[in-house]
Motif scaffolding. Sequence first.
Motif, PDB file in Angstrom:
ATOM      1  N   HIS A 136       0.806  -1.230   0.000  1.00 34.95           N
ATOM      2  CA  HIS A 136       0.000   0.000   0.000  1.00 34.95           C
ATOM      3  C   HIS A 136       0.833   1.272   0.000  1.00 34.95           C
ATOM      4  CE1 HIS A 136      -3.436  -2.563   0.747  1.00 34.95           C
ATOM      5  NE2 HIS A 136      -4.130  -1.556   0.264  1.00 34.95           N
TER       6      HIS A 136
ATOM      7  N   PRO B 167       2.890 -10.415   8.957  1.00 35.42           N
ATOM      8  CA  PRO B 167       2.905  -9.130   8.239  1.00 35.42           C
ATOM      9  C   PRO B 167       2.057  -9.057   6.973  1.00 35.42           C
ATOM     10  CG  PRO B 167       4.935 -10.346   7.828  1.00 35.42           C
ATOM     11  CD  PRO B 167       4.170 -11.135   8.842  1.00 35.42           C
TER      12      PRO B 167
ATOM     13  N   GLY C 299      -4.945   0.021  11.225  1.00 27.05           N
ATOM     14  CA  GLY C 299      -5.385   0.921  10.157  1.00 27.05           C
ATOM     15  C   GLY C 299      -6.808   1.437  10.329  1.00 27.05           C
TER      16      GLY C 299
ATOM     17  N   VAL D  29      10.462  -8.018   9.492  1.00 22.38           N
ATOM     18  CA  VAL D  29       9.636  -8.523  10.591  1.00 22.38           C
ATOM     19  C   VAL D  29       8.717  -9.610  10.037  1.00 22.38           C
ATOM     20  CG1 VAL D  29       8.040  -7.940  12.447  1.00 22.38           C
ATOM     21  CG2 VAL D  29       9.704  -6.238  11.661  1.00 22.38           C
TER      22      VAL D  29
HETATM   23  C1  LIG Z   1      -5.932   3.058   1.577  1.00 26.43           C
HETATM   24  C2  LIG Z   1      -4.871   3.386   2.571  1.00 26.43           C
HETATM   25  C3  LIG Z   1      -5.202   3.700   3.879  1.00 26.43           C
HETATM   26  C4  LIG Z   1      -4.199   4.001   4.807  1.00 26.43           C
HETATM   27  N1  LIG Z   1      -4.544   4.289   6.097  1.00 26.43           N
HETATM   28  C5  LIG Z   1      -3.582   4.552   7.003  1.00 26.43           C
HETATM   29  C6  LIG Z   1      -3.901   4.814   8.369  1.00 26.43           C
HETATM   30  O1  LIG Z   1      -5.036   4.782   8.778  1.00 26.43           O
HETATM   31  N2  LIG Z   1      -2.888   5.119   9.214  1.00 26.43           N
HETATM   32  C7  LIG Z   1      -1.580   5.147   8.807  1.00 26.43           C
HETATM   33  O2  LIG Z   1      -0.700   5.407   9.625  1.00 26.43           O
HETATM   34  N3  LIG Z   1      -1.248   4.879   7.526  1.00 26.43           N
HETATM   35  C8  LIG Z   1      -2.207   4.597   6.627  1.00 26.43           C
HETATM   36  N4  LIG Z   1      -1.862   4.333   5.332  1.00 26.43           N
HETATM   37  C9  LIG Z   1      -0.451   4.359   4.945  1.00 26.43           C
HETATM   38  C10 LIG Z   1       0.162   2.983   5.213  1.00 26.43           C
HETATM   39  O3  LIG Z   1       0.409   2.860   6.592  1.00 26.43           O
HETATM   40  C11 LIG Z   1       1.487   2.801   4.454  1.00 26.43           C
HETATM   41  O4  LIG Z   1       1.275   2.933   3.078  1.00 26.43           O
HETATM   42  C12 LIG Z   1       2.104   1.427   4.754  1.00 26.43           C
HETATM   43  O5  LIG Z   1       3.384   1.376   4.182  1.00 26.43           O
HETATM   44  C13 LIG Z   1       1.264   0.293   4.229  1.00 26.43           C
HETATM   45  O6  LIG Z   1       1.770  -0.945   4.683  1.00 26.43           O
HETATM   46  P1  LIG Z   1       2.040  -2.121   3.634  1.00 26.43           P
HETATM   47  O7  LIG Z   1       2.338  -3.336   4.398  1.00 26.43           O
HETATM   48  O8  LIG Z   1       0.951  -2.186   2.647  1.00 26.43           O
HETATM   49  O9  LIG Z   1       3.371  -1.526   2.963  1.00 26.43           O
HETATM   50  P2  LIG Z   1       4.273  -2.045   1.760  1.00 26.43           P
HETATM   51  O10 LIG Z   1       3.978  -1.207   0.565  1.00 26.43           O
HETATM   52  O11 LIG Z   1       4.202  -3.497   1.603  1.00 26.43           O
HETATM   53  O12 LIG Z   1       5.712  -1.647   2.338  1.00 26.43           O
HETATM   54  C14 LIG Z   1       6.003  -0.317   2.713  1.00 26.43           C
HETATM   55  C15 LIG Z   1       7.421  -0.222   3.285  1.00 26.43           C
HETATM   56  O13 LIG Z   1       7.514  -1.004   4.464  1.00 26.43           O
HETATM   57  C16 LIG Z   1       8.530  -1.996   4.344  1.00 26.43           C
HETATM   58  N5  LIG Z   1       8.015  -3.236   4.937  1.00 26.43           N
HETATM   59  C17 LIG Z   1       6.836  -3.820   4.654  1.00 26.43           C
HETATM   60  N6  LIG Z   1       6.676  -4.912   5.397  1.00 26.43           N
HETATM   61  C18 LIG Z   1       7.774  -5.037   6.156  1.00 26.43           C
HETATM   62  C19 LIG Z   1       8.191  -5.987   7.131  1.00 26.43           C
HETATM   63  N7  LIG Z   1       7.424  -7.006   7.469  1.00 26.43           N
HETATM   64  N8  LIG Z   1       9.407  -5.828   7.719  1.00 26.43           N
HETATM   65  C20 LIG Z   1      10.197  -4.770   7.400  1.00 26.43           C
HETATM   66  N9  LIG Z   1       9.839  -3.842   6.495  1.00 26.43           N
HETATM   67  C21 LIG Z   1       8.636  -3.968   5.873  1.00 26.43           C
HETATM   68  C22 LIG Z   1       8.769  -2.130   2.846  1.00 26.43           C
HETATM   69  O14 LIG Z   1      10.074  -2.536   2.561  1.00 26.43           O
HETATM   70  C23 LIG Z   1       8.486  -0.727   2.333  1.00 26.43           C
HETATM   71  O15 LIG Z   1       9.632   0.090   2.444  1.00 26.43           O
HETATM   72  C24 LIG Z   1      -2.845   4.005   4.402  1.00 26.43           C
HETATM   73  C25 LIG Z   1      -2.513   3.683   3.083  1.00 26.43           C
HETATM   74  C26 LIG Z   1      -3.506   3.380   2.177  1.00 26.43           C
HETATM   75  C27 LIG Z   1      -3.121   3.059   0.774  1.00 26.43           C
END
Ligand SMILES: Cc1cc2nc3c(=O)[nH]c(=O)nc-3n(C[C@H](O)[C@H](O)[C@H](O)COP(=O)(O)OP(=O)(O)OC[C@H]3O[C@@H](n4cnc5c(N)ncnc54)[C@H](O)[C@@H]3O)c2cc1C
Length: 510
Positions: A107, A143, A164, A231
């Motif tokens: 995301h 995760p 979230g 993680v």
């Molecule tokens: C629709 C939407 C709603 C959102 N709502 C909120 C909200 O309410 N509050 C808020 O704070 N944020 C919110 N966000 C932002 C969101 O927290 C970030 O975009 C976050 O990075 C999403 O997590 P992901 O696992 O999808 O990330 P990814 O895109 O999978 O990864 C993002 C980053 O984190 C690193 N990463 C991912 N997983 C791990 C792991 N297990 N260990 C180490 N590093 C890792 C990746 O290398 C990358 O650099 C929202 C985003 C969207 C698109």
Amino acid sequence: MPLKSLPRLATLIALLLDFQQASGAPPARTEQACQAIANVVPDQIAFASGLSKKAYDAELKTYWNVALRDIKPTCIVLPITAEHVSATVKALHQFPDVKFVIKSGGHDPNPGHSSISDGVLLSLNNMRGTTLAADKKVAFVKPGGPWTDVITPLAKEGVTAVGGRLGIVGIGGYLTQGGLSFLSAQYGLAADNVVGWELVTANGSVVHVTPESHPDLAVALRGSGEQLGIVTQFTLNTHPIDQVWGGYRIFTSGYRDQILQGFHEFVGNPSADPKAAIIVDSAHILFNSSFYMVYFFYDGATPPKGAFGKLGDIKPTLDLCKTRTYPELLAFNSLGADATGLRTSFRSLTLPYMTDRPDVYKEIESAFSNLTNSLTSKSYISMGTLAFQAFPNLIGKQSEKRGGNAMGLSSQDKNRFIIELNFVWNKAEDDKLVWQIGKSLTDMVEKRIITNKTSSSIVSETYVPLFMNDAAYDQEVTSSYKNVQRLSQIQRQMDPYGFWKRAGGFKYQA
Ligand SMILES: Cc1cc2nc3c(=O)[nH]c(=O)nc-3n(C[C@H](O)[C@H](O)[C@H](O)COP(=O)(O)OP(=O)(O)OC[C@H]3O[C@@H](n4cnc5c(N)ncnc54)[C@H](O)[C@@H]3O)c2cc1C
């Protein structure tokens, strides 16, 4: 060689260098790395062609930002266990010039953070599941997958985790970056509620980290992103939950003054109810038109009168708030957000709450509106949303109580608010324009408010770290953290050879 060929040669060299830098290693090396990984985790790897193509294509479709789906990795590793991740990390050590990225939910809209071309994509998407401890005090969370997968089983047991505000959001990135929740004024950032990490470190070891076993590392893990390790499981504190009240209300732009004044009062309310949370979204579309979408949340079946101040009393055009379960609310908030089918971006700024400047939101919004018009007037399928998010001092109090985080939030913090700029658009040719709009706005706001010498003393007294979850790739998030030197030191201890520098994401500078 004729002199006039030199510029062309220079361009060619520049292109080649650029290509090398972007891809990290010649494709053949990356292919060798993929093969080496396939040798150690043969059932966990997918390629763009052959038998695993279906899994490869399916994984790319999970990126929220459609633009990232066109960034093609050489191979995708889809581990199920920490041992698979460990074996992959060890295999990558044999190829120091090969780049890789880690992805959980996909995301993060920033290109290169969890997406890569001609590199290795290590996706934790298949590492899913939530288990509640027998005493219900903590939950063990993998995760991969969306927050819905955590919240739904926990709600059946009368508990929840700080996560979230939309059920569709990914878990791994959200928790490693910090995570702002509807429950944050009560319990701190989501990351403040992590009390255990199963961490695959730079040398491929699987380490179990707790605040007791590794106090400094635990603080650093709450908001540093991916640069300390991968993680593979989080242990999260749980909190009681029952029926909640919330959803969103739509208002026409005519309510601008009342809404922004209401937001100002909500952020600065000295006797704020920590169970109440809001987000004011100012959405700008074609023909320079706009409307407001205000998210309300109350941790209880019925908000007491005045919980949202005057903001709660404004009569909306459409009212979609009601009493429901927490999973129902997060599912409702997600409607339409998971299938934008468009390019998208984030950018963010943390700002002080200024008692004497109730009009600052209007100033920011007007500038946003003018700038965004250059996109919406040229591309009808586009929208810019400016979100005003309350960031009250109650959060810092909770962060400190729970041991602290990388952002350095503390009980001394003053009230703040975060602006988040979110754009959606459909043409790649507008990517640069969108970035310029966002940068112009945050530069302008920084200049007028943060670095402006005539701003009131509250501005210089308020600590305003950037919020990683909402930031753009070019923003200097980690250098805005007050403990950046100590955090950089911890990062170097965890990663003496710069292994995580090869992965995308926000970094501590050496
Ligand atoms: C629709 C939407 C709603 C959102 N709502 C909120 C909200 O309410 N509050 C808020 O704070 N944020 C919110 N966000 C932002 C969101 O927290 C970030 O975009 C976050 O990075 C999403 O997590 P992901 O696992 O999808 O990330 P990814 O895109 O999978 O990864 C993002 C980053 O984190 C690193 N990463 C991912 N997983 C791990 C792991 N297990 N260990 C180490 N590093 C890792 C990746 O290398 C990358 O650099 C929202 C985003 C969207 C698109």
